[in-house]
Design a protein around this motif. Structure first.
Motif, mmCIF file in Angstrom:
data_model
loop_
_atom_site.group_PDB
_atom_site.id
_atom_site.type_symbol
_atom_site.label_atom_id
_atom_site.label_comp_id
_atom_site.label_asym_id
_atom_site.label_seq_id
_atom_site.Cartn_x
_atom_site.Cartn_y
_atom_site.Cartn_z
ATOM 1 N N SER A 119 0.826 -1.207 0.000
ATOM 2 C CA SER A 119 0.000 0.000 0.000
ATOM 3 C C SER A 119 0.861 1.258 0.000
ATOM 4 N N ARG A 120 2.021 1.188 0.633
ATOM 5 C CA ARG A 120 2.933 2.343 0.571
ATOM 6 C C ARG A 120 3.390 2.590 -0.856
ATOM 7 N N ILE A 121 3.711 1.497 -1.572
ATOM 8 C CA ILE A 121 4.163 1.637 -2.963
ATOM 9 C C ILE A 121 3.059 2.261 -3.810
ATOM 10 N N SER A 122 1.816 1.832 -3.558
ATOM 11 C CA SER A 122 0.724 2.299 -4.410
ATOM 12 C C SER A 122 0.173 3.656 -3.978
ATOM 13 N N GLY A 123 0.621 4.155 -2.857
ATOM 14 C CA GLY A 123 0.152 5.469 -2.408
ATOM 15 C C GLY A 123 -1.264 5.424 -1.854
ATOM 16 N N VAL A 124 -1.709 4.248 -1.430
ATOM 17 C CA VAL A 124 -3.061 4.102 -0.876
ATOM 18 C C VAL A 124 -2.946 3.982 0.640
ATOM 19 N N THR A 125 -3.836 4.653 1.357
ATOM 20 C CA THR A 125 -3.792 4.581 2.820
ATOM 21 C C THR A 125 -4.172 3.173 3.265
ATOM 22 N N PRO A 126 -3.368 2.542 4.143
ATOM 23 C CA PRO A 126 -3.737 1.197 4.620
ATOM 24 C C PRO A 126 -4.559 1.247 5.906
ATOM 25 N N LEU A 127 -5.360 0.243 6.119
ATOM 26 C CA LEU A 127 -6.102 0.086 7.377
ATOM 27 C C LEU A 127 -6.124 -1.407 7.694
ATOM 28 N N ILE A 128 -5.941 -1.730 8.965
ATOM 29 C CA ILE A 128 -6.001 -3.146 9.360
ATOM 30 C C ILE A 128 -7.306 -3.367 10.126
ATOM 31 N N MET A 154 2.800 2.923 14.282
ATOM 32 C CA MET A 154 3.441 3.282 13.012
ATOM 33 C C MET A 154 2.520 4.144 12.171
ATOM 34 N N GLY A 155 1.421 4.580 12.757
ATOM 35 C CA GLY A 155 0.492 5.451 12.045
ATOM 36 C C GLY A 155 -0.522 4.703 11.205
ATOM 37 N N VAL A 156 -0.638 3.393 11.425
ATOM 38 C CA VAL A 156 -1.630 2.622 10.662
ATOM 39 C C VAL A 156 -2.858 2.418 11.551
ATOM 40 N N GLU A 157 -4.010 2.796 11.027
ATOM 41 C CA GLU A 157 -5.262 2.640 11.782
ATOM 42 C C GLU A 157 -5.597 1.154 11.923
ATOM 43 N N VAL A 158 -5.949 0.744 13.136
ATOM 44 C CA VAL A 158 -6.329 -0.652 13.364
ATOM 45 C C VAL A 158 -7.749 -0.655 13.954
ATOM 46 N N VAL A 159 -8.685 -1.339 13.295
ATOM 47 C CA VAL A 159 -10.061 -1.391 13.797
ATOM 48 C C VAL A 159 -10.366 -2.837 14.188
ATOM 49 N N VAL A 160 -10.817 -3.010 15.427
ATOM 50 C CA VAL A 160 -11.138 -4.357 15.924
ATOM 51 C C VAL A 160 -12.644 -4.574 15.764
ATOM 52 N N GLU A 259 10.683 1.998 11.165
ATOM 53 C CA GLU A 259 11.393 1.824 12.436
ATOM 54 C C GLU A 259 12.835 1.384 12.204
ATOM 55 N N PHE A 260 13.151 0.807 11.048
ATOM 56 C CA PHE A 260 14.527 0.434 10.723
ATOM 57 C C PHE A 260 15.311 1.709 10.419
#
Ligand code: GDP
Ligand code: ZN
Length: 445
Positions: A119-128, A154-160, A259-260
């Motif tokens: 998703s980073r490569i494609s420029g699309v916002t990811p969500l888990i 890491m700034g990725v939204e996580v929805v349970v 983080e690396f």
């Protein structure tokens, strides 16, 4: 819509791709459209759900695809049969949602890392989206759940979520509002059920009677664009078995592991790949647990799989990389020892797999999958002893200089004999028993 010579041209949105054509939403209606061969030149991307297209509509006739408009974004993965080719999962999307479960099916954390890179490569916002949370007995003590929630840092939204209890569905709807999203994930994680829940929610809130919902994808369908609520467009996709990522160098790849990047400035080598190099700050951070081991393993997997410099000789029969080096493969030999720098071949190892350097007998503690060697902190493993296994096969015992883990592996025909001998007799230099009285003791025995 324009008219001319009996033809009517219009633009539309692909909602489903079928053999020989697609379904296109034009002016609020979904029409069947034939993809003419003549309309796409060689090398043009395959048609994907979410594509914006122009159509011809000869009066009274079928809709014909004329052209595919340039894509704003596209989420793709490597074609499992032809890894040099990309398969577009969905086009022109704002949000990519990876649906995962902790059980049924069990979590594959490497899929999460691959998804984030894609998703980073494609420029699309990811969500888990962590679905089926109702099946988790002890949320507080679930290492899988805390691992997933950590992506939030890491700034990725996580929805349970749970489709069964309704937990998180409102939050998910909120996140999807005003966007075109794609839902991807392994088969059975509940993608279609989640979309159904969004439909249900819309129906209830509009106080509509329960009618047959536009149930999504059929088993054979790759993807379908649905509109469960006004302002929400979701593309439901078929089960994702793998998520191949295009080839990347270590330098490119670490751009996707933020983080690396933070600690890589502490590596001794500026071009450190964080694999076999000494004094690597990233490996140290993995050891200190400031970088999650699963992230490091995903990084190694992506690097190993996609590094064009890797050849078959660097891969053991079980698909695991050699414990020596993973990326330094050159003309002088498939591996270069991380300890002594000697070039190492596999000819005398008995297999195409080298666990230690025949010159200095050191090994590198760097397997990317557990099971083969006991641990994988990335530390150098010092040869400390030799021993004989059942069946008379001689083996070397290694101890990791960083974490102290022990492992043993078979002695090869070209292993340094003098070093082996010195290891074998080393305990006799300071025995914890009276060696000088051995003769007497034996006589007495
Ligand atoms: P998909 O392959 O990702 O589209 O998965 P489905 O939506 O077809 O769901 C697979 C199975 O999981 C079905 O039997 C669903 O009823 C079930 N399921 C979906 N969501 C949940 C959930 O939140 N909790 C539980 N316990 N089961 C669920
Ligand atoms: Zn490094």
């Amino acid at each position: 819509m324009t008219e001319g010579q009996g033809n009517r041209a219009s633009t539309g949105l692909v909602t489903m791709v079928v053999r020989g054509g697609c379904k296109v939403r034009v002016d609020g209606q979904v029409v069947d459209c034939i993809a003419q061969n003549a309309s796409r030149s060689a090398g043009e991307p395959e048609l994907a759900v979410g594509d914006e297209v122009t159509l011809m509509h000869p009066s009274g006739g079928l809709y014909l695809l004329e052209s595919v408009l340039p894509r704003r974004t596209s989420l793709s993965k490597a074609d499992p049969r032809r890894p040099d080719l990309e398969q577009v999962i969905a086009a022109n999307i704002d949000l990519a949602v990876l649906v995962v479960t902790i059980t049924e099916p069990s979590l594959r954390i490497s899929l999460v890392d691959r998804f984030l890179v894609a998703s980073r490569i494609s420029g699309v916002t990811p969500l888990i989206c962590v679905n089926k949370i109702d099946l988790l007995r002890n949320e507080e003590n679930s290492p899988e759940l805390s691992c997933l929630l950590a992506y939030n840092e890491m700034g990725v939204e996580v929805v349970v979520c749970s489709v069964v209890t309704g937990r998180g569905i409102d939050r998910l709807a909120q996140m999807l509002q005003g966007k075109r999203s794609v839902l991807i994930g392994q088969k059975g994680v509940g993608k279609t059920s989640l979309i159904d829940a969004l439909f249900r929610d819309a129906e209830l809130s509009a106080a509509q009677p329960q009618k047959g919902r536009a149930r999504g994808r059929s088993a054979t369908m790759q993807a379908i664009l649905l509109q469960p609520k006004p302002g929400i467009e979701v593309i439901d996709t078929s089960g994702l078995r793998d998520f191949g990522i295009r080839r990347m160098t270590a330098q490119e790849l670490q751009e996707h592991f933020p983080e690396f990047r933070v600690c890589a400035s502490g590596c001794e080598r500026r071009d450190c790949t964080h694999t076999s190099e000494l004094n690597c700050a990233v490996k140290r951070a993995v050891h200190d647990k400031s970088i999650r081991r699963s992230r490091y393993e995903s990084y190694l997997q992506l690097l190993g799989e996609d590094n064009p410099k890797n050849d078959k000789s660097a891969v053991c029969k079980r698909g695991q990389k050699s414990s020596l080096t993973t990326s330094t493969i050159d003309a002088e030999g498939p591996f270069r020892c991380a300890n002594c720098g000697e070039h190492v071949g596999t000819e005398n190892a008995g297999t195409h797999h080298r666990n230690h350097c025949p010159n200095c007998l050191y090994s590198l503690h760097l397997d990317n999958r557990p099971g083969d060697r006991s641990a994988h902190c990335g530390g150098l493993m010092e040869p400390i002893a030799v021993w004989v296994r059942h069946g008379g096969e001689w083996a070397l015992i290694h101890r990791c200089k960083e974490c102290g883990a022990l492992s043993s592996n078979r002695i090869a025909a070209d292993d340094n004999e003098i070093l082996l001998l010195s290891l074998a007799v080393r305990p006799l230099s300071s025995p914890p028993f009276p060696l000088n009285r051995l003769k007497d003791l034996l006589k007495r025995g």
